[in-house]
Design an enzyme around this catalytic site. Structure first.
Site, PDB file in Angstrom:
ATOM      1  N   LYS A 159      61.954  -6.439  52.445  1.00 62.40           N
ATOM      2  CA  LYS A 159      61.652  -5.004  52.440  1.00 62.40           C
ATOM      3  C   LYS A 159      62.562  -4.368  53.495  1.00 62.40           C
ATOM      4  O   LYS A 159      62.157  -4.113  54.631  1.00 62.40           O
ATOM      5  CB  LYS A 159      60.165  -4.810  52.750  1.00 62.40           C
ATOM      6  CG  LYS A 159      59.597  -3.518  52.242  1.00 62.40           C
ATOM      7  CD  LYS A 159      58.077  -3.542  52.256  1.00 62.40           C
ATOM      8  CE  LYS A 159      57.491  -2.151  52.201  1.00 62.40           C
ATOM      9  NZ  LYS A 159      57.860  -1.357  51.047  1.00 62.40           N
TER      10      LYS A 159
HETATM   11  N1  PPE Z   1      58.056  -2.541  45.164  1.00 65.24           N
HETATM   12  C1  PPE Z   1      58.688  -1.775  46.072  1.00 65.24           C
HETATM   13  C2  PPE Z   1      60.132  -1.498  45.915  1.00 65.24           C
HETATM   14  C3  PPE Z   1      57.953  -1.245  47.133  1.00 65.24           C
HETATM   15  O1  PPE Z   1      58.557  -0.485  48.038  1.00 65.24           O
HETATM   16  C4  PPE Z   1      56.567  -1.513  47.223  1.00 65.24           C
HETATM   17  C5  PPE Z   1      55.750  -0.933  48.336  1.00 65.24           C
HETATM   18  C6  PPE Z   1      55.972  -2.329  46.248  1.00 65.24           C
HETATM   19  C7  PPE Z   1      56.752  -2.829  45.236  1.00 65.24           C
HETATM   20  C8  PPE Z   1      54.527  -2.710  46.302  1.00 65.24           C
HETATM   21  O2  PPE Z   1      54.280  -3.591  47.349  1.00 65.24           O
HETATM   22  P1  PPE Z   1      52.871  -3.673  48.075  1.00 65.24           P
HETATM   23  O3  PPE Z   1      52.722  -2.438  48.876  1.00 65.24           O
HETATM   24  O4  PPE Z   1      52.965  -4.899  48.921  1.00 65.24           O
HETATM   25  O5  PPE Z   1      51.856  -3.788  47.033  1.00 65.24           O
HETATM   26  N2  PPE Z   1      56.139   0.370  48.722  1.00 65.24           N
HETATM   27  C9  PPE Z   1      55.715   0.881  49.996  1.00 65.24           C
HETATM   28  C10 PPE Z   1      56.561   2.032  50.442  1.00 65.24           C
HETATM   29  C11 PPE Z   1      56.293   3.388  49.901  1.00 65.24           C
HETATM   30  C12 PPE Z   1      57.129   4.431  50.606  1.00 65.24           C
HETATM   31  O6  PPE Z   1      57.286   5.511  50.053  1.00 65.24           O
HETATM   32  O7  PPE Z   1      57.614   4.192  51.712  1.00 65.24           O
HETATM   33  C13 PPE Z   1      54.217   1.125  50.043  1.00 65.24           C
HETATM   34  O8  PPE Z   1      53.568   1.212  49.001  1.00 65.24           O
HETATM   35  O9  PPE Z   1      53.687   1.204  51.151  1.00 65.24           O
END
Ligand code: PPE
Length: 307
Positions: A159
């Site tokens: 990330k």
């Molecule tokens: N894919 C991506 C690209 C992503 O950034 C997130 C989280 C997810 C999948 C889902 O992951 P999880 O949160 O572990 O279920 N995206 C984060 C960032 C949002 C933002 O605008 O900044 C979040 O949901 O916190």
């Protein structure tokens, strides 16, 4: 969505006032995008704010740092405690939590290894990421003309801050075209994920979600939903999905910490199922909503109280 300021931000071991949480313009990560972060939520529970799957998020933060060879100058336990402290001192019943590891001031050029590494943790109230209407009625999705990262160009398991230019380009394109959110395909043409969410489809009572090898982040909400769905007795598989599978799915939904569980109403103007949230999606949405608030006995261990 505008940020609502809170009281204190944790910066390298100190709690500083919100307005004092500043960095120099020659901060390395600002120039080259080499940093890693997490997005976590704390929810109101019967015993005060509870942080959802805190240790899993901090584990992913350390793994992201490892992938980029960033040496986090705090231990796992120190970051866990710092996160709990930041939520506690800001006195919010619920909030979004943003830990960030970044390369600071002192060096320029593309070798990041000599740079000082800093850590910050901020919290703020953040409502429905894709809107209350999206949660209730579903969102309109468009397949992006931008592809998700090739794993040998940018590692999807990390990330990383700079990696999100890809997501932002796709988001802009979808919004300008009148949609709520984008779906990105992998360079191989498989469905990968959305700009900040993982994706699920339901077809013939089977639930499918793309694997990391299709360029998706290993989502913690995705993992929670896989567990919830299997506990409900559904068959769930990590599998490659084609664009046409989205058009003909019975139901589809997306998952993320910020977004939570959101039904997909349509993809490229084709209604998914009836175009209304499906029963599988709604069942999972409800259990997730209760689990994050510590109201499901089976998933109580997912919630960490701030003390
Ligand atoms: N894919 C991506 C690209 C992503 O950034 C997130 C989280 C997810 C999948 C889902 O992951 P999880 O949160 O572990 O279920 N995206 C984060 C960032 C949002 C933002 O605008 O900044 C979040 O949901 O916190």
């Amino acid at each position: 969505m505008p940020i609502v300021p809170t009281e204190k931000i944790w910066m390298d071991g100190e709690l500083v006032d919100w307005d004092q949480a500043r960095i120099h313009v020659l901060t390395h990560s600002l120039h080259y995008g080499c940093g890693v972060f997490e997005g976590i939520r704390a929810y109101p529970t019967d015993s005060g704010p509870g942080i959802f799957r805190l240790r899993d998020h901090i584990t992913r933060l350390f793994n992201s740092a490892k992938i980029f060879m960033i040496d986090v100058p705090f231990s796992f336990d120190e970051i866990v405690e710092a996160t709990r402290t930041t939520v506690r001192v800001n006195g919010l019943a619920e909030c979004y939590i943003r830990p960030l590891v970044y390369l600071g001031y002192g060096e320029m050029g593309l070798n990041p290894l000599p740079c000082p590494v800093s850590v910050s943790i901020a919290v703020w109230p953040w409502g429905a990421y894709l809107g209350e209407d999206g949660i209730a009625n579903g969102v309109r999705m468009k397949i992006s003309s931008w592809q998700r990262h090739d794993p040998n160009a940018m590692p999807p398991a990390a990330k990383g801050t700079g990696m999100y230019i890809n997501s932002s380009m796709a988001k802009i394109e979808a919004l300008k075209a009148g949609y709520d959110e984008a779906i990105l395909l992998s360079p191989q043409g498989y469905v990968s994920e959305c700009t900040g969410e993982n994706l699920f489809v339901v077809r013939n009572h089977k639930i499918l979600t793309p694997p990391v090898s299709a360029g998706a982040l290993e989502g913690i909400t995705q993992d929670s939903v896989v567990t919830i769905a299997r506990d409900l007795g559904y068959e769930v598989e990590f599998a490659n999905i084609l664009r046409s599978d989205l058009y003909t799915a019975d139901e589809a939904f997306l998952t993320g910490t910020a977004a939570e569980v959101v039904p997909i109403a349509s993809v490229d103007d084709r209604n998914v199922g009836s175009g209304r949230p499906g029963t599988v999606t709604q069942r999972i949405q409800e259990i997730y909503h209760d689990a994050v608030r510590g109201n499901v006995d089976r998933y109580k261990d997912w919630v960490e109280h701030v003390g």
